[in-house]
Design an enzyme around this catalytic site. Structure first.
Site, PDB file in Angstrom:
ATOM      1  N   LYS A 119      45.307  38.240  41.496  1.00  0.00           N
ATOM      2  CA  LYS A 119      45.243  39.532  40.854  1.00  0.00           C
ATOM      3  C   LYS A 119      43.870  40.168  41.024  1.00  0.00           C
ATOM      4  O   LYS A 119      43.684  41.343  40.777  1.00  0.00           O
ATOM      5  CB  LYS A 119      45.485  39.366  39.340  1.00  0.00           C
ATOM      6  CG  LYS A 119      46.760  38.651  38.989  1.00  0.00           C
ATOM      7  CD  LYS A 119      46.811  38.421  37.447  1.00  0.00           C
ATOM      8  CE  LYS A 119      47.790  37.330  37.143  1.00  0.00           C
ATOM      9  NZ  LYS A 119      47.638  36.882  35.720  1.00  0.00           N
ATOM     10  N   GLU A 138      40.183  41.156  49.430  1.00  0.00           N
ATOM     11  CA  GLU A 138      39.812  40.148  48.430  1.00  0.00           C
ATOM     12  C   GLU A 138      38.765  40.702  47.481  1.00  0.00           C
ATOM     13  O   GLU A 138      38.003  41.593  47.834  1.00  0.00           O
ATOM     14  CB  GLU A 138      39.224  38.914  49.144  1.00  0.00           C
ATOM     15  CG  GLU A 138      40.124  37.699  49.109  1.00  0.00           C
ATOM     16  CD  GLU A 138      40.259  37.053  47.728  1.00  0.00           C
ATOM     17  OE1 GLU A 138      40.262  37.766  46.700  1.00  0.00           O
ATOM     18  OE2 GLU A 138      40.379  35.827  47.685  1.00  0.00           O
ATOM     19  N   ASP A 174      33.528  33.219  47.643  1.00  0.00           N
ATOM     20  CA  ASP A 174      32.598  32.310  46.977  1.00  0.00           C
ATOM     21  C   ASP A 174      32.469  31.045  47.838  1.00  0.00           C
ATOM     22  O   ASP A 174      31.646  30.999  48.757  1.00  0.00           O
ATOM     23  CB  ASP A 174      33.136  32.033  45.569  1.00  0.00           C
ATOM     24  CG  ASP A 174      32.232  31.154  44.727  1.00  0.00           C
ATOM     25  OD1 ASP A 174      31.125  30.833  45.184  1.00  0.00           O
ATOM     26  OD2 ASP A 174      32.630  30.773  43.611  1.00  0.00           O
ATOM     27  N   PHE A 184      28.513  33.524  37.725  1.00  0.00           N
ATOM     28  CA  PHE A 184      29.904  33.911  37.525  1.00  0.00           C
ATOM     29  C   PHE A 184      29.984  35.354  37.039  1.00  0.00           C
ATOM     30  O   PHE A 184      29.426  35.707  36.007  1.00  0.00           O
ATOM     31  CB  PHE A 184      30.605  32.981  36.539  1.00  0.00           C
ATOM     32  CG  PHE A 184      32.086  33.087  36.667  1.00  0.00           C
ATOM     33  CD1 PHE A 184      32.754  32.505  37.732  1.00  0.00           C
ATOM     34  CD2 PHE A 184      32.821  33.825  35.747  1.00  0.00           C
ATOM     35  CE1 PHE A 184      34.126  32.638  37.879  1.00  0.00           C
ATOM     36  CE2 PHE A 184      34.198  33.966  35.878  1.00  0.00           C
ATOM     37  CZ  PHE A 184      34.842  33.373  36.949  1.00  0.00           C
ATOM     38  N   ILE A 185      30.673  36.180  37.822  1.00  0.00           N
ATOM     39  CA  ILE A 185      30.743  37.601  37.489  1.00  0.00           C
ATOM     40  C   ILE A 185      32.168  37.984  37.081  1.00  0.00           C
ATOM     41  O   ILE A 185      33.139  37.363  37.514  1.00  0.00           O
ATOM     42  CB  ILE A 185      30.258  38.489  38.653  1.00  0.00           C
ATOM     43  CG1 ILE A 185      31.145  38.340  39.897  1.00  0.00           C
ATOM     44  CG2 ILE A 185      28.811  38.160  38.989  1.00  0.00           C
ATOM     45  CD1 ILE A 185      30.821  39.351  40.997  1.00  0.00           C
ATOM     46  N   ASP A 243      38.131  38.126  36.645  1.00  0.00           N
ATOM     47  CA  ASP A 243      38.396  37.656  35.291  1.00  0.00           C
ATOM     48  C   ASP A 243      37.657  36.366  34.964  1.00  0.00           C
ATOM     49  O   ASP A 243      37.234  35.621  35.847  1.00  0.00           O
ATOM     50  CB  ASP A 243      39.890  37.346  35.144  1.00  0.00           C
ATOM     51  CG  ASP A 243      40.280  36.070  35.903  1.00  0.00           C
ATOM     52  OD1 ASP A 243      39.984  35.996  37.104  1.00  0.00           O
ATOM     53  OD2 ASP A 243      40.849  35.154  35.276  1.00  0.00           O
TER      54      ASP A 243
END
Ligand code: XMP
Ligand code: MG
Length: 188
Positions: free
Chosen positions: A42, A98, A102, A151-152, A158
């Site tokens: 998602k 995308e 990562d 972590f964003i 999410d």
């Protein structure tokens, strides 16, 4: 700002400007190819919606849901297709849309999968590139921003399914995921 964020990296206007540039670049590169844009659900949903509005040449859309991270902030390395494309892609010029690269494991898997289905070409557009997280050597063909190895969340990204609706992107406070239930596998 949002109380769960440590800081904002990109505000809405900055993101939309960049998305516009990516749309213009893709329109120029694919003007005669009727490319198939494949949104990876998602996380890339918001990026896809804004990007295709900036594409000015004939194109088509499809969607694929895969599992990678789940609720955790660490990649498990396992990639699974939860919802596949609607049609065969043989002979098509495909653009994977995308949210973020990562470790690179998801995109390496997806690119190989789509090439095995005999797409004419497969390129990757990712809004964010996190080169500090790489485990396999792969680079997006087009990307918007480089981000630090943190972590964003926001603009589709999410943590445990939250924050996707934020129109901006920022770094999540670490105490949010330190206390959370962190390893239920879900879709990316
Ligand atoms: P890999 O590691 O396979 O990961 O390149 C790709 C998927 O992992 C998720 N991901 C993130 N999601 N904030 C997120 O919300 C992040 O900082 C982050 N880093 C990786 C994302 O779903 C991506 O498609
Ligand atoms: Mg995710």
């Amino acid at each position: 700002m949002h109380p769960d964020l440590e800081r904002i990296l990109f505000d809405e206007q900055t993101i939309l400007e960049k998305v516009g540039q990516l749309g213009a670049q893709l329109s120029a590169d694919y003007y005669d190819k009727n490319p198939l844009f494949i949104c990876i659900l998602k996380g890339a949903a918001l990026f896809m919606a804004d990007l295709v509005k900036r594409v000015t040449v004939p194109m088509e859309m499809d969607f694929m849901a895969i599992s990678s991270y789940g609720a955790s902030t660490q990649s498990s390395g396992a990639v699974r297709i939860l919802n596949d494309l609607g049609k065969p892609i043989e002979g098509r010029d495909v653009i994977i849309v995308e949210d973020i690269v990562d470790t690179g494991l998801t995109l390496a898997y997806l690119r190989d999968t789509l090439l095995r289905r005999q797409a004419a070409s497969v390129r990757i557009v990712a809004l964010f590139d996190k080169p500090g997280g790489r485990k396999v050597e792969i680079a997006p063909d087009y990307y918007g921003f480089t981000v630090p190895n943190e972590f964003i969340v926001g603009y589709g990204l999410d943590y445990a399914e939250r924050y996707r609706n934020l129109p901006f992107v920022g770094v999540l406070k670490s105490d949010i995921y330190a206390t959370g239930n962190s390893d239920k596998p879900e879709q990316a």
